[in-house]
Design an enzyme around this catalytic site. Structure first.
Site, PDB file in Angstrom:
ATOM      1  N   GLU A   1      -1.381  -1.456  -5.777  1.00 30.63           N
ATOM      2  CA  GLU A   1      -2.962  -0.588  -6.343  1.00 30.63           C
ATOM      3  C   GLU A   1      -1.849   0.734  -6.605  1.00 30.63           C
ATOM      4  O   GLU A   1      -1.187   1.056  -6.385  1.00 30.63           O
ATOM      5  CB  GLU A   1      -3.675  -0.377  -4.946  1.00 30.63           C
ATOM      6  CG  GLU A   1      -4.657   0.034  -4.812  1.00 30.63           C
ATOM      7  CD  GLU A   1      -5.754   0.661  -4.616  1.00 30.63           C
ATOM      8  OE1 GLU A   1      -6.957   0.161  -4.392  1.00 30.63           O
ATOM      9  OE2 GLU A   1      -5.389   0.637  -2.849  1.00 30.63           O
TER      10      GLU A   1
ATOM     11  N   ASP B   1      -3.093   0.596   6.920  1.00 35.26           N
ATOM     12  CA  ASP B   1      -2.192   0.054   6.219  1.00 35.26           C
ATOM     13  C   ASP B   1      -1.784  -0.901   5.907  1.00 35.26           C
ATOM     14  O   ASP B   1      -2.155  -1.962   4.952  1.00 35.26           O
ATOM     15  CB  ASP B   1      -1.292   1.343   6.201  1.00 35.26           C
ATOM     16  CG  ASP B   1      -1.935   2.703   5.884  1.00 35.26           C
ATOM     17  OD1 ASP B   1      -2.471   2.823   5.519  1.00 35.26           O
ATOM     18  OD2 ASP B   1      -0.712   3.490   6.654  1.00 35.26           O
TER      19      ASP B   1
ATOM     20  N   ASP C   1       0.462  -1.412   0.560  1.00 33.99           N
ATOM     21  CA  ASP C   1      -0.202  -0.040   0.207  1.00 33.99           C
ATOM     22  C   ASP C   1       0.970   1.230  -0.229  1.00 33.99           C
ATOM     23  O   ASP C   1       1.507   1.325   1.300  1.00 33.99           O
ATOM     24  CB  ASP C   1      -0.466  -0.181   0.876  1.00 33.99           C
ATOM     25  CG  ASP C   1      -1.877   1.052   0.954  1.00 33.99           C
ATOM     26  OD1 ASP C   1      -2.681   1.498   0.910  1.00 33.99           O
ATOM     27  OD2 ASP C   1      -2.759   1.706   1.920  1.00 33.99           O
TER      28      ASP C   1
END
Ligand SMILES: [Zn+2]
Length: 369
Positions: free
Chosen positions: A253, A335, A169
């Site tokens: 991502e 996270d 992340d």
């Protein structure tokens, strides 16, 4: 075979620096001259000048009395300057860059040689490689530092396979949080050096134009910029190499950086973090070393979904750093939970094209240092 560039800093002797300065100057002159020719031909006659036309014009230019000094430097960097201009126009037409502009004396300088033209007296430029390099480029940056880049084509041995996979992340609060729970602090080099830079820029603006003091102040600004860029690049290179070495599959991502940049408050912080460069490094290193990079290229509720039971929260404020799942009661670091979801989604994309949600997998080869 992959193309790979090695870059080294070097310290020229005064004579070498002088020779380079001549070459840089001639290459810059040819670039600007050809840019002007192309512009004039296009805007006055609607004509597009080809590389061959310009190359012919360059040969003629070298015979003209006023520009006969172009013959004093190697012909190759001058030809390469035309190629660079060609590429600048291609990049512009394909939407990757702004319209080419005139190169300035105080900007970064470069001279590119093809391998069969590398004869540079007085250097110890030995290459510990079997292959002939594809190209050699000498550069001098705005901060006055010299570099040589050697582009080679080589077989890169893939790393031994591993079973380890990871989800990542990317964030602003931390640069990176992994599904293993590792947190890498955000390198706020720019924020730290920003004050110094602002001060140096103000000092530069106050100095009289053309004065020695102004030149010194300009160099100081350039050195600060260079230091910020170097530290950031080193951090990113080390981090991307380590992740690629340790893991077979890396899932991340891809945030809509372009859209986020429209938000001015976030824009500066994001530009400072440099996500897109980091993702680019992961991409080409994955291709080099036989690893897989899975990019989840669209919105996915990675933060709001409980990794343990799949429950999706209706809302999760940006300030909330940890939460407890109302369905299964598991406590989550915001996270780490997101990174774990990204990993799971990435692996499912790899295995069966995703969990019914649209996603794209990309592993692209690239080249860089
Ligand atoms: Zn849950």
């Amino acid at each position: 075979m992959s193309k790979r560039a090695y870059q080294y800093r070097f310290y020229p002797t005064p004579e070498q620096a002088h020779n380079l300065a001549c070459t840089f100057g001639c290459a810059r002159f040819v670039y600007n001259w050809a840019l002007k020719l192309r512009k004039t031909a296009y805007f006055q006659e609607g004509k597009k000048l080809t590389h061959n036309t310009l190359s012919g014009a360059l040969t003629a230019l070298k015979k003209e009395e006023g520009t006969v000094w172009l013959k004093e430097v190697s012909a190759v960097p001058l030809q390469q300057a035309l190629r660079h201009l060609d590429r600048a126009f291609t990049n512009f037409f394909e939407g990757r860059a702004e319209y080419p502009v005139t190169k300035k004396k105080h900007g970064g300088q470069s001279a590119t040689y093809t391998s069969n033209a590398v004869t540079w007296d007085g250097t110890d430029l030995t290459l510990a490689r079997q292959q002939e390099p594809l190209a050699i480029q000498f550069t001098k940056d705005k901060a006055g530092r010299y570099f040589v880049s050697i582009l080679v084509e080589e077989e890169i041995t893939p790393l031994p396979p591993t079973n380890k996979t990871v989800g990542i992340d990317l964030g602003l609060k931390s640069f990176l949080v992994s599904s293993d729970g590792e947190t890498l602090a955000n390198p706020k080099y720019f924020a730290r050096d920003e004050k110094k830079l602002a001060k140096a820029q103000r000092r530069h603006a106050r100095k009289k134009k053309g004065s020695k003091n102004r030149e010194n102040a300009r160099q100081k600004v350039a050195r600060l910029h260079a230091r910020i860029a170097d530290t950031r690049r080193d951090f990113q290179q080390q981090t991307s190499t380590r992740l690629i070495c340790e893991n077979q599959v890396i899932c991340l991502e891809t945030l809509a950086v372009k859209n986020m940049l429209k938000n001015h408050k976030l824009a500066k912080a994001i530009a400072d973090v440099g996500w897109s460069e980091f993702v680019r490094q992961l991409e080409y290193k994955a291709a080099w070393y036989g690893r897989t990079l899975v990019r989840i290229d669209r919105w996915y509720p990675s933060s709001k979904m409980c990794h343990d039971c799949g429950f999706v929260l209706a809302e999760l404020d940006l300030e909330v750093r940890e939460w407890t799942c109302p369905a299964c009661g598991v406590w989550h670091d915001r996270d780490v939970n997101a990174a774990q979801n990204i990993e799971a989604e990435g692996l499912s994309v790899l295995a069966c094209g995703g969990s019914g949600r649209p996603a794209r997998v990309r592993a692209r080869a690239g080249n860089s240092r």
